[in-house]
Design a protein around this motif. Structure first.
Motif, short mmCIF file in Angstrom:
data_model
loop_
_atom_site.label_atom_id
_atom_site.label_comp_id
_atom_site.label_asym_id
_atom_site.label_seq_id
_atom_site.Cartn_x
_atom_site.Cartn_y
_atom_site.Cartn_z
N GLY B 310 -16.59 -129.37 -70.22
CA GLY B 310 -16.98 -127.96 -70.28
C GLY B 310 -15.94 -127.13 -71.01
O GLY B 310 -16.26 -126.25 -71.81
N ARG B 311 -14.69 -127.44 -70.70
CA ARG B 311 -13.63 -126.67 -71.34
C ARG B 311 -13.64 -126.86 -72.85
O ARG B 311 -13.48 -125.93 -73.63
CB ARG B 311 -12.28 -127.12 -70.77
N LYS B 312 -13.86 -128.12 -73.21
CA LYS B 312 -13.90 -128.43 -74.64
C LYS B 312 -15.02 -127.66 -75.33
O LYS B 312 -14.82 -127.04 -76.38
CB LYS B 312 -14.09 -129.94 -74.81
N GLU B 313 -16.19 -127.70 -74.71
CA GLU B 313 -17.33 -127.00 -75.29
C GLU B 313 -17.07 -125.51 -75.40
O GLU B 313 -17.40 -124.86 -76.40
CB GLU B 313 -18.59 -127.23 -74.42
N LEU B 315 -14.27 -124.09 -75.62
CA LEU B 315 -13.28 -123.85 -76.67
C LEU B 315 -13.95 -123.80 -78.03
O LEU B 315 -13.64 -122.94 -78.86
CB LEU B 315 -12.21 -124.95 -76.63
N THR B 316 -14.88 -124.76 -78.26
CA THR B 316 -15.59 -124.75 -79.54
C THR B 316 -16.33 -123.43 -79.73
O THR B 316 -16.31 -122.83 -80.80
CB THR B 316 -16.62 -125.90 -79.62
N TYR B 317 -16.95 -122.98 -78.65
CA TYR B 317 -17.68 -121.71 -78.73
C TYR B 317 -16.74 -120.55 -79.05
O TYR B 317 -17.03 -119.69 -79.89
CB TYR B 317 -18.42 -121.46 -77.41
N LEU B 318 -15.61 -120.55 -78.35
CA LEU B 318 -14.68 -119.44 -78.55
C LEU B 318 -14.10 -119.44 -79.96
O LEU B 318 -13.82 -118.39 -80.53
CB LEU B 318 -13.54 -119.51 -77.54
N GLU B 319 -13.95 -120.66 -80.51
CA GLU B 319 -13.43 -120.72 -81.88
C GLU B 319 -14.38 -120.02 -82.83
O GLU B 319 -13.96 -119.32 -83.74
CB GLU B 319 -13.22 -122.17 -82.30
N LYS B 320 -15.68 -120.20 -82.55
CA LYS B 320 -16.65 -119.51 -83.39
C LYS B 320 -16.51 -118.01 -83.26
O LYS B 320 -16.72 -117.27 -84.21
CB LYS B 320 -18.07 -119.92 -83.00
N GLU B 321 -16.17 -117.58 -82.05
CA GLU B 321 -16.05 -116.15 -81.81
C GLU B 321 -14.66 -115.61 -82.12
O GLU B 321 -14.39 -114.44 -81.90
CB GLU B 321 -16.32 -115.86 -80.33
N PHE B 322 -13.78 -116.49 -82.54
CA PHE B 322 -12.41 -116.10 -82.89
C PHE B 322 -11.65 -115.54 -81.70
O PHE B 322 -10.83 -114.65 -81.83
CB PHE B 322 -12.38 -115.07 -84.02
N GLU B 325 -7.79 -118.08 -78.60
CA GLU B 325 -6.42 -118.00 -78.08
C GLU B 325 -6.40 -117.69 -76.58
O GLU B 325 -5.47 -118.07 -75.86
CB GLU B 325 -5.60 -116.96 -78.84
N ASN B 326 -7.45 -116.98 -76.11
CA ASN B 326 -7.51 -116.67 -74.68
C ASN B 326 -7.49 -117.94 -73.84
O ASN B 326 -6.72 -118.10 -72.90
CB ASN B 326 -8.78 -115.88 -74.35
N LEU B 327 -8.40 -118.86 -74.22
CA LEU B 327 -8.47 -120.09 -73.44
C LEU B 327 -7.20 -120.91 -73.58
O LEU B 327 -6.71 -121.51 -72.62
CB LEU B 327 -9.69 -120.91 -73.89
N ARG B 404 -21.81 -114.64 -72.46
CA ARG B 404 -22.38 -114.85 -73.79
C ARG B 404 -22.51 -116.33 -74.11
O ARG B 404 -23.46 -116.76 -74.76
CB ARG B 404 -21.52 -114.15 -74.84
N TYR B 405 -21.55 -117.09 -73.60
CA TYR B 405 -21.63 -118.53 -73.84
C TYR B 405 -22.88 -119.11 -73.21
O TYR B 405 -23.57 -119.96 -73.78
CB TYR B 405 -20.39 -119.24 -73.29
N LEU B 406 -23.15 -118.65 -71.98
CA LEU B 406 -24.30 -119.20 -71.29
C LEU B 406 -25.60 -118.86 -72.00
O LEU B 406 -26.59 -119.58 -71.89
CB LEU B 406 -24.34 -118.70 -69.84
N LYS B 407 -25.60 -117.73 -72.71
CA LYS B 407 -26.81 -117.36 -73.44
C LYS B 407 -26.84 -117.92 -74.85
O LYS B 407 -27.84 -117.81 -75.56
CB LYS B 407 -26.91 -115.84 -73.53
N SER B 408 -25.73 -118.53 -75.25
CA SER B 408 -25.62 -118.93 -76.66
C SER B 408 -26.45 -120.15 -76.97
O SER B 408 -26.88 -120.89 -76.08
CB SER B 408 -24.16 -119.23 -76.98
#
Lengths: 242, 471
Positions: B310-313, B315-322, B325-327, B404-408
């Motif tokens: 889950g964390r990995k996923e 992270l991938t999502y957050l990378e898209k959102e720029f 760094e938070n995670l 937002r991730y859950l809706k993505s």
């Protein structure tokens, strides 16, 4: 000699502690009364005096650096006995305060627990005070007044014990008892026997008879039976022969 | 120095409430008008007053409290169990018999008390007294206790002997009837507090906790602390049990399909069928997670973060959102919290350089107050110095990125792709002996996973810093 003096004083304190406990057990029950409260007060005061005297004597002896090792071991043993005695006294004092507060005497409806003990405790108190007869001279409201004094006395004893702990460092594990297990059986012939027979009522035997007396009765019955048999035998012989 | 038996046992300063209630009932039984009618106990020569039959007690309880038979019997039993009333005929059998068997009240000194637990010294004195009276004929278990005590409190054994003798002499001063009563009372007390082996221990104290080492000084400071403690306890947030239970029920309902014991697990329970597919499908490094697992991420943010996949996923999502760094910051903080103490200053420095310093490569957005506090804490870095900042970022992610991730699309696609394992067909002959091969040592397996994880992490760090610099 210092040791003998100490021992006698310790014995006296021991005696008074035992009597005090005996009196506290009677608190709140039907043997409770004005007199009992006064006895408690007097015994308590005596016990405290003895405790202080013991303490001064023992501390002075223990502080003395120039005593031999054996002597020191002996004094340490006496010290441990002394502290146990004072602890017991302290607990009994606190309990007597508690029970005394719960069972006041001067209320319209006294609810003393009916335990079956109805005799007085005068003789025990007399033993504690080492007098022939006890004199009772207290006021009517001794039960409430005494309690306040008791509280202060308990505080004093607490303080004394703390001081004792700080001043005298005796390690209990270094003290060895002089008596081995079962030592009490050796010299106390007088204490046991007379009450053995009576006491067994409360024990395992569910019969409500006194054991010693049953034994006697059995012997009597046996004797009478043999006598009767003998007489019957003799009579029968005479009848047959005549 | 002495051993204080009472203060060492964490003695409670209050009597247990149930015992106080029982005491009150006993006192009400003494009432001359409304109390129990007492009779005399006739022994061969002596007459001892204040005995009552079991039936008397039973009837009095029913009359006074208007209760049923069963309840009265139960309450009567409790009185006998706790030693407030003791039987005269069969002293070792602490039950209430509703017939002519005689009972008597126990004196207040010997009442059950949590403030004054029965001490070893007293028991030793009692056994010594009994020894004297019975000329050495103690019961088996009493002999054992006697010997054990002799060893344990050997330092004060002389006192035990002395006191035993003196107490016996003191009791000889009373008249015979009183002496009998005294003996019975004491025996009853010790039967309750030191039950013979094989009988139920009515007063289950539980294991002893010798937590109080020193005497507590009852002075002004102590009372002030107590007052403060009580004030804080009063102001504590309390949740009504109805609300609490509702949320508990909801939680159980939500998690029930995920519980392998309650719901069973697919494909099959490895412990039963020896088939480790379940573990393989749910391990940390699987590429396609199971559907249940992915669904679980939607329950709470913590679920998502605690699952490595889950964390990995995420992270991938957050990378898209720029906002990756938070995670990363959160992960670094976790590392500080749970890592080795010696490495903490070094790690904290790293974190500062990467995330918190002005102009850092992966600067995280923390409010000024928290930032100040954290920087203060850096002077003496300890395990929890980054806690406030971590909490701030956690809540930021939770409120913002997580929904937002859950809706993505990313999540929804994963959910669609997720695998629902087939239940393995049970073999026709259930007791066929399966080929058992020895499993690899778990130590090696975790080592491999750790190394894997570490290289992956370091790779991701390097790649991330690369992308950031390109930006």
């Amino acid at each position: 000699m210092g040791k003998d003096e100490c021992k006698t004083m310790l014995d006296a304190l021991n005696k008074v502690t035992a009597c005090y406990r005996h009196l506290v057990i009677a608190l709140g029950s039907t043997s409770d009364s004005q007199n009992l409260r006064e006895e408690l007060k007097k015994t308590r005061t005596k016990a405290q005096e003895l405790a202080v005297a013991n303490r001064t004597k023992l501390t002075s002896l223990l502080k003395d650096k120039g005593i031999s090792k054996d002597d020191r071991a002996e004094y340490e043993r006496l010290w441990v006995l002394f502290t146990s005695s004072v602890e017991l006294l302290e607990v009994d004092m606190k309990r007597s305060l508690e029970i005394g507060q719960d069972f006041p005497l001067k209320v319209p409806r006294r609810h003393l627990i009916q335990t079956g003990m109805t005799g007085s405790t005068t003789t025990v108190a007399a033993r504690a005070m080492s007098v022939q007869n006890m004199k009772y001279e207290a006021d009517a409201n001794i039960d409430t007044v005494d309690l306040k004094e008791l509280e202060t006395e308990i505080a004093q004893v607490d303080q004394m014990m703390e001081e004792m702990e700080l001043k005298v460092q005796v390690a209990p594990w270094t003290v060895e008892a002089k008596q081995e297990a079962g030592a009490e059986l050796k010299s106390t012939v007088s204490v046991g026997n007379s009450s053995v027979g009576i006491i067994s009522i409360c024990e395992e035997e569910p019969k409500e008879t006194v054991e010693g007396e049953t034994g006697l009765m059995k012997v009597f019955a046996g004797v009478i039976f043999t006598a009767v048999l003998l007489i019957a035998g003799i009579l029968g012989y005479l009848v047959i022969n005549l | 120095m002495t051993i204080k038996t009472l203060s060492q046992h964490g003695v409670q300063r209050q009597q247990m409430p149930c015992l106080t209630k029982m005491e009150r009932m006993i006192i009400s039984m003494q009432d001359p008008d409304m109390g129990i009618k007492l009779r005399n106990q006739r022994l061969l020569i002596t007459v001892i007053p204040h005995a009552m039959t079991g039936a008397d007690i039973f009837e009095w309880l029913i009359k006074k409290f208007s209760i049923s038979d069963e309840e009265a019997l139960h309450i009567g039993q409790i009185f006998v169990k706790y030693g407030y009333i003791y039987p005269l005929k069969e002293p070792r059998n602490l039950i209430l018999k509703v017939d002519n068997s005689p009972y008597r009240f126990q004196t207040p000194y010997y009442w059950m008390s949590t403030r004054w637990p029965a001490s070893e010294l007293d028991y030793a004195i009692y056994l010594a007294k009994k020894n004297i009276r019975k000329q050495g004929e103690l019961i088996e278990y009493e002999k054992e206790c006697y010997n054990a005590l002799h060893k344990r409190i050997n330092h004060t054994w002389d006192f035990v002997v002395m006191q035993a003798r003196e107490q016996l002499r003191a009791s000889k001063q009373r008249r015979k009837a009183d002496r009998i009563v005294l003996e019975c009372q004491e025996q009853a007390y010790w039967l309750v507090n030191r039950p013979p082996p094989g009988t139920l221990d009515n007063i289950d104290h539980g294991p002893e906790r010798r937590t109080t080492n020193t005497r507590v000084q009852l002075n002004a400071d102590f009372y002030k602390k107590e007052i403060e403690h009580n004030r804080i306890s009063l102001a504590r947030n309390r949740v009504k049990s109805s609300i609490c239970l509702e949320s508990y029920v909801k939680y159980c309902e939500q998690y029930q399909p995920h519980d392998p014991i309650m719901q069973g697990c697919l494909p099959s329970n490895p412990w039963i069928t020896d088939d480790i597919m379940f573990w393989n499908m749910n391990c940390e490094t699987v590429s396609v997670p199971t559907k249940l697992r992915v669904e679980r991420w939607s329950f709470s943010f913590m679920e998502l973060l605690s699952d490595p996949v889950g964390r990995k996923e995420f992270l991938t999502y957050l990378e898209k959102e720029f906002s990756a760094e938070n995670l990363c910051f959160w992960q670094a903080c976790e590392d500080v919290r749970h890592g080795e103490t010696s490495k903490i200053p070094g790690k904290v420095d790293e974190v500062y350089k990467q995330f918190l310093a002005p102009g850092a490569s992966r600067w995280v957005n923390i409010d000024s107050k928290t930032m100040e506090k954290t920087l203060e804490g850096f002077k003496r870095p300890h395990r929890f110095v980054l806690d406030d900042a971590q909490m701030h970022i956690y809540f930021l992610m939770k409120k913002d990125s997580y929904p937002r991730y859950l809706k993505s699309d990313l999540y929804k696609n994963l959910l669609a792709r997720a695998v629902v394992p087939q239940e393995t067909k049970k073999s026709v002959l259930p007791f066929i002996h399966r080929q058992r091969h020895s499993s690899p040592s778990p130590a090696l397996a975790t080592q491999a996973a750790e190394d894997d994880g570490k290289t992956k992490n370091s790779n991701s760090f390097k790649s991330n810093s690369g992308t950031a610099s390109r930006l």
